[in-house]
Design a protein around this motif. Sequence first.
Motif, PDB file in Angstrom:
ATOM      1  N   ILE A  23      -5.238   5.934  10.670  1.00 13.77           N
ATOM      2  CA  ILE A  23      -4.630   6.043   9.334  1.00 13.77           C
ATOM      3  C   ILE A  23      -3.167   6.449   9.467  1.00 13.77           C
ATOM      4  N   SER A  24      -2.918   7.549  10.215  1.00 11.81           N
ATOM      5  CA  SER A  24      -1.532   7.987  10.432  1.00 11.81           C
ATOM      6  C   SER A  24      -1.229   7.980  11.922  1.00 11.81           C
ATOM      7  N   TYR A  61      -4.776  17.786   2.527  1.00  8.09           N
ATOM      8  CA  TYR A  61      -5.981  18.543   2.892  1.00  8.09           C
ATOM      9  C   TYR A  61      -5.836  19.189   4.266  1.00  8.09           C
ATOM     10  N   PHE A  73     -12.193  19.303  11.018  1.00  9.90           N
ATOM     11  CA  PHE A  73     -11.690  18.643   9.813  1.00  9.90           C
ATOM     12  C   PHE A  73     -11.423  17.164  10.070  1.00  9.90           C
ATOM     13  N   SER A  84      -3.735   0.409   4.489  1.00  8.01           N
ATOM     14  CA  SER A  84      -2.979   1.504   5.073  1.00  8.01           C
ATOM     15  C   SER A  84      -3.420   1.816   6.498  1.00  8.01           C
ATOM     16  N   MET A 144       5.232   6.739   5.930  1.00  8.72           N
ATOM     17  CA  MET A 144       4.566   5.497   5.502  1.00  8.72           C
ATOM     18  C   MET A 144       5.604   4.486   5.090  1.00  8.72           C
ATOM     19  N   ASP A 179     -14.687   8.632   6.246  1.00  6.60           N
ATOM     20  CA  ASP A 179     -13.974   7.367   6.046  1.00  6.60           C
ATOM     21  C   ASP A 179     -14.875   6.194   6.425  1.00  6.60           C
ATOM     22  N   LEU A 204      -9.627   6.629   2.480  1.00 11.32           N
ATOM     23  CA  LEU A 204      -8.728   7.776   2.653  1.00 11.32           C
ATOM     24  C   LEU A 204      -7.335   7.290   3.000  1.00 11.32           C
ATOM     25  N   ASP A 205      -6.347   7.991   2.524  1.00 12.14           N
ATOM     26  CA  ASP A 205      -4.996   7.571   2.858  1.00 12.14           C
ATOM     27  C   ASP A 205      -4.206   8.746   3.408  1.00 12.14           C
ATOM     28  N   HIS A 206      -3.077   8.389   3.974  1.00  9.54           N
ATOM     29  CA  HIS A 206      -2.250   9.335   4.714  1.00  9.54           C
ATOM     30  C   HIS A 206      -1.876  10.562   3.877  1.00  9.54           C
ATOM     31  N   HIS A 207      -1.402  10.332   2.638  1.00  5.07           N
ATOM     32  CA  HIS A 207      -0.852  11.444   1.867  1.00  5.07           C
ATOM     33  C   HIS A 207      -1.920  12.445   1.470  1.00  5.07           C
ATOM     34  N   THR A 208      -3.059  11.925   1.021  1.00  5.06           N
ATOM     35  CA  THR A 208      -4.137  12.825   0.623  1.00  5.06           C
ATOM     36  C   THR A 208      -4.585  13.645   1.827  1.00  5.06           C
ATOM     37  N   LEU A 209      -4.756  12.945   2.960  1.00  7.55           N
ATOM     38  CA  LEU A 209      -5.254  13.637   4.136  1.00  7.55           C
ATOM     39  C   LEU A 209      -4.282  14.704   4.589  1.00  7.55           C
ATOM     40  N   ARG A 240     -11.776   5.357  11.023  1.00  6.43           N
ATOM     41  CA  ARG A 240     -10.435   5.378  11.605  1.00  6.43           C
ATOM     42  C   ARG A 240     -10.059   6.799  12.043  1.00  6.43           C
TER      43      ARG A 240
END
Lengths: 181, 593
Positions: free
Chosen positions: B538-539, A19, B339, B24, A1, B347, A11-16, B283
């Motif tokens: 997101i990523s 999990y 998942f 983000s 990031m 989201d 939702l964000d990258h780190h949390t996801l 997303r």
Amino acid sequence: MSAPRPAGQRLDHHTLEKYENIWFGIATVMALFLFVTVLASFFSGTYPSLTGEGGHHITGVKNGRLNPKNFAATPFATPGLRQNADGTYEAFVVAKAFQFEPAVLKVPVGRPVTIHVTSADVLHGYYIEGTNINATAIPGQVTSFTTTFRRPGTLNLICNEYCGTGHHNMINSVKVEVQEP
Amino acid sequence: MTTSPGFSPAPQPKSAQAPQPASSSHSARQAPVIADAAYLASLKKVTQYYLVTAFLALLVGTLMGPLQALNYGGINVYDNPILKALLKSYYQGLSLHGVLNALVFTQFFISGFLLYLPARDLGMKINMKFAWFTYVLMTAGLLTAAVPLLTNDATLLYTFYPPMEGSPVFYIGAAVMVGSSLLVVGQVVNMWMRWKRANPGSVTPLVAFMSVATWMMWAVAALGIVTEVVFLLIPWSLGWVAGVDPLISKTLFWWTGHAIVYFWVLPAYIAWYAFLPNHAGGRIVSEPLVRLTFVMFLLNSTPVGLHHQYADPNISVTWKTMHMFLTFLIAIPSLLTAFSVAASLEDAARARGGRGLFGWMLKLPWGRPTFSAPVLAMVSFILGGAGGIVNASSTFAPVIHNTAWIPGHFHITVGTATTLTFMGISLWLIPHLTGKRMPSVRLASAAVWTWFVGMMVFALGMHWQGLYGVPRRALVSATAQSVYRDMPIAIPQLLTAISGVILLVSAVLYFYVLFRMLLSKRVDDGEVSSPIPYSEVISPAGTKLAGASALVRYTEPLLALWGVALLLVLLMYGPVLARLFANAELVPGWRLY
């Protein structure tokens, strides 16, 4: 990031990522656990596994194969149950469109029986209702497994592999009998 | 918007800015513009031809379905004189149903969908003459194989196990049809390699990556069935060789026969991963994770086929157990998918104000068929996947092998996860390709929901009957013996019969919408009115390999991974097949239908 993110609602990258990794771990453990439980039931014997190459000791059968046009050279010429000299039981069954031979297979209750099945024509299924005996009968090949019938009675023997127009009527039986002393 | 209790972000003390929910996200991909209008029109047209051929096959195949559901409802309709004039037997109808739905519909749809997507995603030009040649060849194969199917000369069911023997015309047609799909593989892989050469150091965009990996997997998988049909069954049916070894054929069939289910479901995964977040307003969670999932499928889809053969003799239990282990491993990428896609949906729902542990689900656009079709397909696949684990366990398998449980299982996997997703795709892809409009959202939505409900009811009835030992693919409603009348299966029989009626209604609704749409006039520019529904991410995986994460770099060399996949299959099948060939026992063919 790249940029530091604000404490946003979505939702964000780190949390996801966290999990995801946990879930990946759970999924892997589940798959391994399944495998271990299946192996455990091999050893506990709840599963009547087919022997790798059926009936290697049978006359006229080599590497689990026989000539489907020459049953005369094998015990499949006279299908049915037999007791060997050492007291063990073996049954020979021939599946053909659209019946099993013998039509009524008589087996003793409470004694291990090794059943050998082959086919005289196309593929057939050898399924005994209410049990986990479920095997393929293949022309030119012998399917062998050992099982013990615990309760006396008559069980339906159902062909469950498509074998032609009469397939749904290919039903015979296995009769589990109490032995005369 | 509220803070999600399920996914509260990690504390970030340095951040003092006001919350900016979308900050983000990475914007949705803009695929390269294709300036050559004539080329684009031709590419769209060939795709449309594949899709329409696929849905025509599905129409014919699906119409057979209710007759079979009634059979498992205890009602034999095959003595009806009108039906008798069309179908010689239940088994002929079942052969048509299986071949058209499972083999023809899927392959044609995928050949169009996964040719078009990478071509657009990469913005590459493909040789349209070759693309049209492949379509014509595949269709010629289909029509050739259809003749003996329709004349009751190939009533072999879709597994066509020898020594039940069909007309050579069937095997030749099937070989041409399936073989043509390998030409699509060649064209897509070639397109991707040209793109790689033109864009050194670049990361393959996600949709193209998934498409190429799927086709590579299929090429490895298809080797089994192509070998079986071309080298064993065609010479045998033409009388050039005296016999056939049924076990060798069956083993080669399942080399392909299990991996083919991933060939059916991976295009649905592509839609779930790449496009469903857009339909939902959410997303994509993580592109690197998606790439890992597809690489796992590429490597692990094929060397699992022996789990279809637990009941067969002369294959060692050790090999069967190794395939079982690999089958369990292939559940992992599907669990990852569950998942990721569920996170995309959550989201989307939270962005729309959804709240609560499960309450967010209510905020999803359930009335929109392009959304509901893939989501209901996924719900169905969760149940289907769980049942699949049972099927793959050698200890459970003998209880349900070849029982009604199995068709119960695959109607909620390929019959819903794949088919319902493809139906949903058609509702945006056909407008995109043609500039035509969906005639009625309401009817399309009703078609999607009735399909889902019908398949759930069908699966319940069939799984239930299977547990009592009712065999699959048998005319049980006309069995002379009283076996099935004596079983306590009145309720599941009723459910199965009802499901056939629900699914007939669903099919009528869906095909009405589809053909109304296809036969209407062009009103829009599909590029504008129904663009390819790329989603925000997101990523992301990034665009340059330098600086990309390890996961992205290790998943990029698909050619090498393709080689590993082939090697793994040869390792897991080579010794088994070598032993079968060494002990081959050829037997003559029979025609008992």
